[in-house]
Design an enzyme around this catalytic site. Structure first.
Site, short mmCIF file in Angstrom:
data_model
loop_
_atom_site.label_atom_id
_atom_site.label_comp_id
_atom_site.label_asym_id
_atom_site.label_seq_id
_atom_site.Cartn_x
_atom_site.Cartn_y
_atom_site.Cartn_z
N LYS A 98 -0.32 0.34 -4.48
CA LYS A 98 0.89 1.49 -4.76
C LYS A 98 0.74 2.44 -3.72
O LYS A 98 -0.41 2.94 -3.35
CB LYS A 98 1.01 2.04 -6.04
CG LYS A 98 2.12 2.74 -6.24
CD LYS A 98 2.51 3.08 -7.76
CE LYS A 98 1.68 4.51 -8.11
NZ LYS A 98 1.75 5.66 -7.29
N GLU A 154 10.01 8.07 -9.96
CA GLU A 154 9.42 9.12 -10.53
C GLU A 154 10.32 10.28 -10.42
O GLU A 154 10.61 10.89 -9.33
CB GLU A 154 7.88 9.59 -10.08
CG GLU A 154 7.57 10.83 -10.92
CD GLU A 154 6.00 10.90 -10.53
OE1 GLU A 154 5.35 10.10 -9.98
OE2 GLU A 154 5.49 11.87 -11.13
N ASP A 206 -3.84 7.81 -8.57
CA ASP A 206 -4.31 9.00 -8.12
C ASP A 206 -4.52 10.20 -8.92
O ASP A 206 -4.87 11.07 -8.69
CB ASP A 206 -4.00 9.08 -6.74
CG ASP A 206 -2.61 9.60 -6.43
OD1 ASP A 206 -1.78 9.61 -7.72
OD2 ASP A 206 -2.22 10.07 -5.45
N SER A 207 -3.59 10.01 -10.08
CA SER A 207 -3.68 11.03 -11.12
C SER A 207 -4.99 11.32 -11.60
O SER A 207 -5.19 12.38 -12.36
CB SER A 207 -2.59 10.58 -12.25
OG SER A 207 -2.99 9.25 -12.77
N ASP A 250 -4.13 2.53 -6.34
CA ASP A 250 -3.31 3.58 -6.07
C ASP A 250 -3.72 3.92 -4.46
O ASP A 250 -5.01 4.66 -4.61
CB ASP A 250 -2.96 4.71 -6.88
CG ASP A 250 -1.74 5.49 -6.71
OD1 ASP A 250 -0.93 5.11 -5.82
OD2 ASP A 250 -1.58 6.26 -7.42
N GLU A 282 3.27 5.65 -1.81
CA GLU A 282 4.24 6.89 -1.98
C GLU A 282 5.07 6.91 -0.75
O GLU A 282 4.50 6.68 0.45
CB GLU A 282 3.89 8.04 -2.38
CG GLU A 282 2.99 8.19 -3.65
CD GLU A 282 2.67 9.49 -4.16
OE1 GLU A 282 3.04 10.60 -3.38
OE2 GLU A 282 1.85 9.51 -5.28
#
Ligand code: KIV
Length: 288
Positions: A122, A191, A54-55, A93, A124
């Site tokens: 993925k 991270e 999602d960057s 993501d 978070e």
């Protein structure tokens, strides 16, 4: 679909989940990509995993943070990466709000990424994501966890800040990692955490850790494509190592194109289609 790189066997989730450096394996390598040429490039370079991160929001779409990107944006770019048919495992993501509201929402959003060509997703967060992880695994969707500095929590964390800096927070991180592994995560991104904390998590888990700003003690490393290649001039975090300066190279190359067009030297005869002489003559009769 057959992989684009026929010399390399396709990388699978079971192969990744069994990779521990402490058991003698080579460290895993993951790099982000958001389109087909980027995916071809990182795949040919030999990465194990391609993260359609999602960057995307920050390095491609120009947002200040990752919160504006939607599941449809992510599916669009995952599909572009999948069209390159890489041998590397494609990790899709899940963006903010795609797995925060309910378990059924989480599964149907993850399915969008899988249908777009991701082989796993993925997300978070720690123990509170366990119901979502369990439901995804139950739906046969492999899940990679992501702990520490989780950019989707930037407001809750008070910015992009290194996490787990005291022993209590470090032990909570260890517990979160164990909870994610127990729920079925096949790997966990760490991270923005101190190296000693990342090493401790790596030691207690059976599944691999993939570090970004988490020191050398992880089972693998991940970097963002645009950071690694110097495509952007935004200030890179401390943990980025730039392997190229593609932005300067591109500005210089396009500057030469601008000068050639303005100076009349582009296009030259070799960059131009020409009529056969007989046709040129026939045409000159019409033009008088
Ligand atoms: O979106 C992303 O690129 C990521 C990496 C920084 C791990 O989540």
């Amino acid at each position: 679909m057959a992989p684009s790189n026929p010399v390399r066997a396709a990388v699978t989730v079971p192969a990744i989940s069994g990779t521990k450096v402490g058991s003698g394996a080579d460290p895993l390598v993951m790099v982000t990509a958001y389109d087909a040429p980027g995916a071809r490039t990182v795949d040919e370079a030999g990465v194990d995993m391609i993260l359609v991160g999602d960057s995307l929001a920050m390095v491609v779409l120009g947002y200040e943070d990752t919160l504006s990107v939607t599941i449809d944006d992510m599916a669009h770019h995952t599909a572009a990466v999948a069209r390159a048919r890489p041998s590397a495992l494609i990790v899709g993501d899940l963006p903010w709000m795609s797995y925060h509201v309910s378990v059924p929402d989480t599964v149907s959003n993850a399915a969008k990424l899988i249908r777009a060509g991701a082989q796993c997703v993925k997300l978070e967060g720690g123990a509170k994501r366990v119901p979502m992880v369990e439901a995804l695994v139950d739906a046969e969707i492999p899940v990679m966890g992501h702990l520490g500095l989780t950019p989707q929590s930037m407001h809750a964390m008070g910015g992009f800040r290194v996490q787990a800096k005291d022993s209590r927070a470090a032990l909570t991180l260890v517990d979160d990692a164990k909870a994610l592994q127990h729920a079925g995560c096949f790997a966990i991104v760490l991270e923005g955490v101190p190296d000693a904390v990342a090493s401790m998590v790596t030691e207690v888990l059976d599944v691999p850790t993939i570090g970004i700003g988490a020191g050398p003690g992880c089972d693998g490393q991940v970097l963002v494509y645009h950071d690694l290649l110097g495509i952007e001039d935004r200030v890179a975090p401390k943990f980025v190592r730039r392997y190229a300066d593609q932005r300067s190279d591109a500005v210089e190359a396009i500057g030469r194109f601008v000068a050639d067009v303005r100076g009349g030297s582009f296009p030259g005869p070799d960059e131009t289609y020409h009529l056969a002489e007989s046709e040129a003559e026939a045409l000159s009769l019409y033009s008088g």
